[in-house]
Design a protein around this motif. Structure first.
Motif, PDB file in Angstrom:
ATOM      1  N   ALA A  68     -61.474  76.308  36.837  1.00  8.22           N
ATOM      2  CA  ALA A  68     -62.515  77.576  36.659  1.00  8.22           C
ATOM      3  C   ALA A  68     -62.215  78.793  37.237  1.00  8.22           C
ATOM      4  CB  ALA A  68     -64.012  76.941  37.387  1.00  8.22           C
ATOM      5  N   LEU A  69     -62.296  79.663  36.567  1.00  7.68           N
ATOM      6  CA  LEU A  69     -62.097  81.086  37.133  1.00  7.68           C
ATOM      7  C   LEU A  69     -63.548  81.688  37.819  1.00  7.68           C
ATOM      8  CD1 LEU A  69     -60.434  83.629  37.522  1.00  7.68           C
ATOM      9  CD2 LEU A  69     -61.531  84.625  35.245  1.00  7.68           C
ATOM     10  N   ILE A  70     -63.339  81.550  39.260  1.00  9.28           N
ATOM     11  CA  ILE A  70     -64.742  81.628  39.895  1.00  9.28           C
ATOM     12  C   ILE A  70     -64.884  83.031  40.762  1.00  9.28           C
ATOM     13  CG2 ILE A  70     -64.950  79.095  40.427  1.00  9.28           C
ATOM     14  CD1 ILE A  70     -64.074  79.533  43.326  1.00  9.28           C
ATOM     15  N   GLY A  71     -63.955  83.777  40.481  1.00 10.32           N
ATOM     16  CA  GLY A  71     -64.136  85.097  41.130  1.00 10.32           C
ATOM     17  C   GLY A  71     -62.643  85.831  41.100  1.00 10.32           C
ATOM     18  N   GLY A  72     -62.644  87.206  41.332  1.00  5.07           N
ATOM     19  CA  GLY A  72     -61.756  88.267  41.251  1.00  5.07           C
ATOM     20  C   GLY A  72     -61.979  89.402  41.772  1.00  5.07           C
ATOM     21  N   GLU A  73     -60.960  90.293  41.554  1.00  3.77           N
ATOM     22  CA  GLU A  73     -61.311  91.979  42.018  1.00  3.77           C
ATOM     23  C   GLU A  73     -60.581  92.581  41.120  1.00  3.77           C
ATOM     24  OE1 GLU A  73     -62.276  95.056  44.419  1.00  3.77           O
ATOM     25  OE2 GLU A  73     -63.075  93.181  44.234  1.00  3.77           O
ATOM     26  N   THR A  74     -61.252  93.629  41.015  1.00  3.58           N
ATOM     27  CA  THR A  74     -60.469  94.657  40.095  1.00  3.58           C
ATOM     28  C   THR A  74     -60.254  96.110  40.942  1.00  3.58           C
ATOM     29  OG1 THR A  74     -61.246  93.888  37.923  1.00  3.58           O
ATOM     30  CG2 THR A  74     -60.337  96.282  38.015  1.00  3.58           C
ATOM     31  N   ALA A  75     -59.146  96.830  41.154  1.00  2.28           N
ATOM     32  CA  ALA A  75     -59.057  97.705  42.178  1.00  2.28           C
ATOM     33  C   ALA A  75     -58.532  98.892  41.186  1.00  2.28           C
ATOM     34  CB  ALA A  75     -58.188  97.387  43.276  1.00  2.28           C
ATOM     35  N   GLU A  76     -59.157  99.922  41.711  1.00  4.24           N
ATOM     36  CA  GLU A  76     -58.596 101.331  40.900  1.00  4.24           C
ATOM     37  C   GLU A  76     -57.757 102.076  41.564  1.00  4.24           C
ATOM     38  OE1 GLU A  76     -60.457 104.042  37.582  1.00  4.24           O
ATOM     39  OE2 GLU A  76     -61.622 103.601  39.183  1.00  4.24           O
ATOM     40  N   HIS A  77     -56.234 102.193  41.408  1.00  2.00           N
ATOM     41  CA  HIS A  77     -55.467 102.771  42.533  1.00  2.00           C
ATOM     42  C   HIS A  77     -55.035 104.342  41.908  1.00  2.00           C
ATOM     43  CE1 HIS A  77     -54.554  98.842  44.637  1.00  2.00           C
ATOM     44  NE2 HIS A  77     -55.683  99.309  44.841  1.00  2.00           N
ATOM     45  N   PRO A  78     -55.698 105.319  41.685  1.00  4.98           N
ATOM     46  CA  PRO A  78     -55.504 106.599  41.197  1.00  4.98           C
ATOM     47  C   PRO A  78     -54.148 107.004  41.949  1.00  4.98           C
ATOM     48  CG  PRO A  78     -57.603 106.758  41.996  1.00  4.98           C
ATOM     49  CD  PRO A  78     -57.133 105.599  42.055  1.00  4.98           C
ATOM     50  N   GLY A  79     -53.360 107.886  41.549  1.00  2.00           N
ATOM     51  CA  GLY A  79     -52.176 108.498  42.444  1.00  2.00           C
ATOM     52  C   GLY A  79     -51.309 107.242  42.598  1.00  2.00           C
ATOM     53  N   ALA A  80     -51.396 106.208  42.985  1.00  2.00           N
ATOM     54  CA  ALA A  80     -50.441 105.407  43.167  1.00  2.00           C
ATOM     55  C   ALA A  80     -49.759 104.480  42.105  1.00  2.00           C
ATOM     56  CB  ALA A  80     -51.162 103.848  44.040  1.00  2.00           C
ATOM     57  N   MET A  81     -50.829 104.487  40.806  1.00  2.00           N
ATOM     58  CA  MET A  81     -50.338 103.826  39.624  1.00  2.00           C
ATOM     59  C   MET A  81     -50.842 104.939  38.617  1.00  2.00           C
ATOM     60  SD  MET A  81     -51.578  99.800  40.036  1.00  2.00           S
ATOM     61  CE  MET A  81     -50.646  99.237  39.002  1.00  2.00           C
ATOM     62  N   GLY A  82     -50.099 105.067  37.262  1.00  2.00           N
ATOM     63  CA  GLY A  82     -50.392 105.879  36.219  1.00  2.00           C
ATOM     64  C   GLY A  82     -51.538 105.215  35.589  1.00  2.00           C
ATOM     65  N   ALA A  83     -52.261 105.869  34.696  1.00  2.00           N
ATOM     66  CA  ALA A  83     -53.604 105.767  34.031  1.00  2.00           C
ATOM     67  C   ALA A  83     -53.288 104.419  33.362  1.00  2.00           C
ATOM     68  CB  ALA A  83     -54.015 107.034  33.171  1.00  2.00           C
ATOM     69  N   ASP A  84     -52.456 104.332  32.769  1.00  2.00           N
ATOM     70  CA  ASP A  84     -52.192 103.162  31.930  1.00  2.00           C
ATOM     71  C   ASP A  84     -51.534 102.183  32.566  1.00  2.00           C
ATOM     72  OD1 ASP A  84     -53.452 104.351  29.685  1.00  2.00           O
ATOM     73  OD2 ASP A  84     -51.731 105.510  28.807  1.00  2.00           O
ATOM     74  N   GLU A  85     -51.121 102.001  33.750  1.00  2.00           N
ATOM     75  CA  GLU A  85     -50.456 100.918  34.504  1.00  2.00           C
ATOM     76  C   GLU A  85     -51.374 100.017  35.170  1.00  2.00           C
ATOM     77  OE1 GLU A  85     -46.365 103.230  35.746  1.00  2.00           O
ATOM     78  OE2 GLU A  85     -47.927 103.262  37.479  1.00  2.00           O
TER      79      GLU A  85
END
Length: 341
Positions: A133-150
């Protein structure tokens, strides 16, 4: 005045991504999953473990590596999550553990809700294929550290095995037989070398390759085969002494991890023909056989060590499940090495 959005983080896009992925995640649900109204954590009903005599919890964590860079170049994001699950849960099953649940983490330069939903949808599909079961997760936005499409992704899974049923090197003995379970292709290891070859030979990912029957990019993005349900079914049906998940380090490096110091695994290179993609990469990159052996699975994604009298029923069961398998070698007296004859 300034704002979080002005800094490059879009909270609304993150919430939209969560809504888009909900239905996909639900397909991986197991009966033991308990809803957490707060949404801060995933819950799993551990009372199911009360039926075990001595349950051992197992855990594994991994990523996908630079294969994500090819997915980004091709704009194809729906299968990379399957790769993640394969890399994580098939490490768990090596000791005979059943994967129970998984969490994921996606870091990106910019949250594009549809793209994040595709990525996590692949993770959910992989979990469904693995019985977890996929019971959780996290999405983190890192502008400046990664490119917009990375983006990059990682995950962790938890499984359980009965203590006295745990598989491994302690069960392997002289006279056992090594079975190969076919890979679906390159899986998720060696992509730094793959990308180096592509750059060195100036190979377009959109190129149609006759040996593959599709483009080079499509071949390289073929998702990692997930073996957990097949391995669990095999261990329930016949005597299995050990498994080895063939990842970075190749057959010799990974199989040696499942051997006691008193035996060797002697492998027959003539027992199979590696998929065409490996010859293609070796030829265009002028890669020596020793480097191919150390870097790639060469068509064997999992190996099983079984007693000689279990070979025929094991191969019959795997064939019935649609998983190509064959006799790869034998266990002989030695010093804990896996080697080709």
């Amino acid at each position: 005045m300034t704002s979080y959005a002005a800094a490059g983080v879009d909270i609304d896009a993150g919430e939209r991504a969560v809504e888009l992925m909900k239905s996909k995640v639900a397909r991986s649900r197991r009966p033991e999953v308990v809803d957490d109204a707060s949404g801060f954590a995933g819950l799993f009903d551990a009372s199911a473990l009360l039926s075990y005599r001595r349950p051992l919890l197992t855990t594994s964590t991994d990523g996908v590596g630079t294969k994500v860079m090819l997915a980004q170049r091709l704009g194809r994001h729906d299968t990379i999550g399957i790769d993640l699950v394969g890399m994580v849960v098939d490490d768990l099953v090596v000791c005979g553990a059943e994967p129970l649940f998984m969490t994921d983490y996606v870091a990106c330069g910019k949250v594009v809700p549809e793209r994040i939903a595709e990525i996590v949808g692949g993770v959910a599909e992989g979990c469904r294929l693995a019985g977890a079961a996929l019971i959780g997760g996290e999405t983190a936005e890192h502008p400046g550290a990664m490119g917009a499409d990375e983006y990059d992704l990682a995950g962790a899974a938890t499984g359980v095995v009965e203590a006295d049923e745990m598989l491994g090197r302690h069960r392997v003995r002289e006279g056992d037989v090594v079975l190969a379970l076919a890979s679906s292709g390159v899986h998720s290891n060696g992509y730094s070398l793959v990308r180096h070859i592509i750059k060195l030979a100036d190979l377009p990912l959109e190129r149609e390759v006759a040996e593959f029957g599709r483009t080079l990019g499509e071949e390289l993005l073929e998702p990692t085969r997930i073996y957990s349900l097949d391995c669990l079914a095999l261990a329930r049906s016949v005597e299995v002494h050990a498994y080895a998940h063939i990842t970075g380090g190749g057959l010799e490096g990974n199989l040696a991890r499942s051997l006691p110091p008193t035996v060797d695994a002697v492998l027959d290179r003539s027992s199979w023909t590696p998929p065409a993609v490996f010859g293609f990469l070796a030829g265009h990159g002028k890669v020596a056989q020793a480097d191919m052996d150390r870097t790639f699975n060469l068509g064997v994604g999992m190996a099983a060590v079984v007693p000689a009298d279990a070979v025929d029923p094991a191969l019959a069961l795997l064939k019935e499940r649609g998983l190509p398998a064959w006799v790869l070698g034998e266990i002989v007296a030695g010093s804990g090495r896996a080697r080709y004859r």
